[in-house]
Design a protein around this motif. Sequence first.
Motif, mmCIF file in Angstrom:
data_model
loop_
_atom_site.group_PDB
_atom_site.id
_atom_site.type_symbol
_atom_site.label_atom_id
_atom_site.label_comp_id
_atom_site.label_asym_id
_atom_site.label_seq_id
_atom_site.Cartn_x
_atom_site.Cartn_y
_atom_site.Cartn_z
ATOM 1 N N UNK A 134 4.740 30.200 21.660
ATOM 2 C CA UNK A 134 3.610 29.268 21.712
ATOM 3 C C UNK A 134 3.492 28.526 23.041
ATOM 4 N N UNK A 135 4.275 28.887 24.044
ATOM 5 C CA UNK A 135 4.226 28.196 25.335
ATOM 6 C C UNK A 135 2.867 28.393 26.012
ATOM 7 N N UNK A 136 2.384 27.335 26.669
ATOM 8 C CA UNK A 136 1.139 27.429 27.428
ATOM 9 C C UNK A 136 1.393 27.962 28.837
ATOM 10 N N UNK A 137 2.597 27.753 29.354
ATOM 11 C CA UNK A 137 2.985 28.251 30.671
ATOM 12 C C UNK A 137 4.369 28.891 30.545
ATOM 13 N N UNK A 138 4.889 29.386 31.666
ATOM 14 C CA UNK A 138 6.244 29.936 31.641
ATOM 15 C C UNK A 138 6.336 31.391 31.238
ATOM 16 N N UNK A 139 5.236 32.140 31.376
ATOM 17 C CA UNK A 139 5.277 33.547 30.965
ATOM 18 C C UNK A 139 6.259 34.360 31.800
ATOM 19 N N UNK A 140 6.423 34.009 33.076
ATOM 20 C CA UNK A 140 7.383 34.743 33.908
ATOM 21 C C UNK A 140 8.805 34.501 33.421
ATOM 22 N N UNK A 141 9.109 33.266 33.038
ATOM 23 C CA UNK A 141 10.429 32.957 32.493
ATOM 24 C C UNK A 141 10.661 33.688 31.175
ATOM 25 N N UNK A 142 9.618 33.834 30.380
ATOM 26 C CA UNK A 142 9.741 34.547 29.104
ATOM 27 C C UNK A 142 10.012 36.032 29.344
ATOM 28 N N UNK A 143 9.309 36.622 30.292
ATOM 29 C CA UNK A 143 9.516 38.043 30.601
ATOM 30 C C UNK A 143 10.952 38.328 31.014
#
Length: 235
Positions: free
Chosen positions: A34-43
């Motif tokens: 559900x994060x709005x940002x941080x997609x690179x950290x998630x990947x």
Amino acid sequence: MTRPALLALADGRVFRGEALGAPGESHGEVVFNTSMTGYQEILTDPSYRGQMVCMTYPLIGNYGVNPEDVESRQPWVHGFIVKEACPFPSSWRARVPLDTYMREHRIVGIQGIDTRALTRHLRDHGAQEGIISTEEPDARRLAERARALPGLLGRDLVTEVSVTEPHGWDEAPWDLARGYTTPPAPRFKVIALDSGIKRARDGGEPARTPDSVTWVPCGARAGGHPSRPAVARRL
């Protein structure tokens, strides 16, 4: 020209969308974030090894990808699912768009699906195995293949994400003008058992080792681990 893509879940639910990232197929346990940002950290988060992540926020990739915000030495997700991937990022720190980064690291993804419907489905029916494909046009056949996947239970994910050789850590906190800085000389020798360490949360002075160690340091700590506790039984 966009390429069609399919996401098929083990319970038979199918979503049709457009390809994102590398062409081909990938499978894993489908979960949502559900994060709005941080997609690179998630990947690049080792805890997502073996999983395909659906982002609930509708627009992903608007500030691009840069080499300083990674959480690990490589991406770990097995697939990435978004409503819309921004093709033209707007950030002075951006180096490449999300789609390019995913292609470079052979991450298969899908966009243009109703991620709200997928999230509700996973919330109501639980995380389950799925397949993203840009090659298989038959949705029923893809769902049958997803149903036959073995899942994560019994898989040694900790060994898959851990380092194979010990190494030191020579980065201090990030600075706007200088990037990652150099830490002061350490007073003690401390190790971090790498069972899925994330750079931003667990970084600092410790030396990283594989998830077992044969020497006695002044102190030790364990990092995170992939997936659910039921899967990470070794810890």
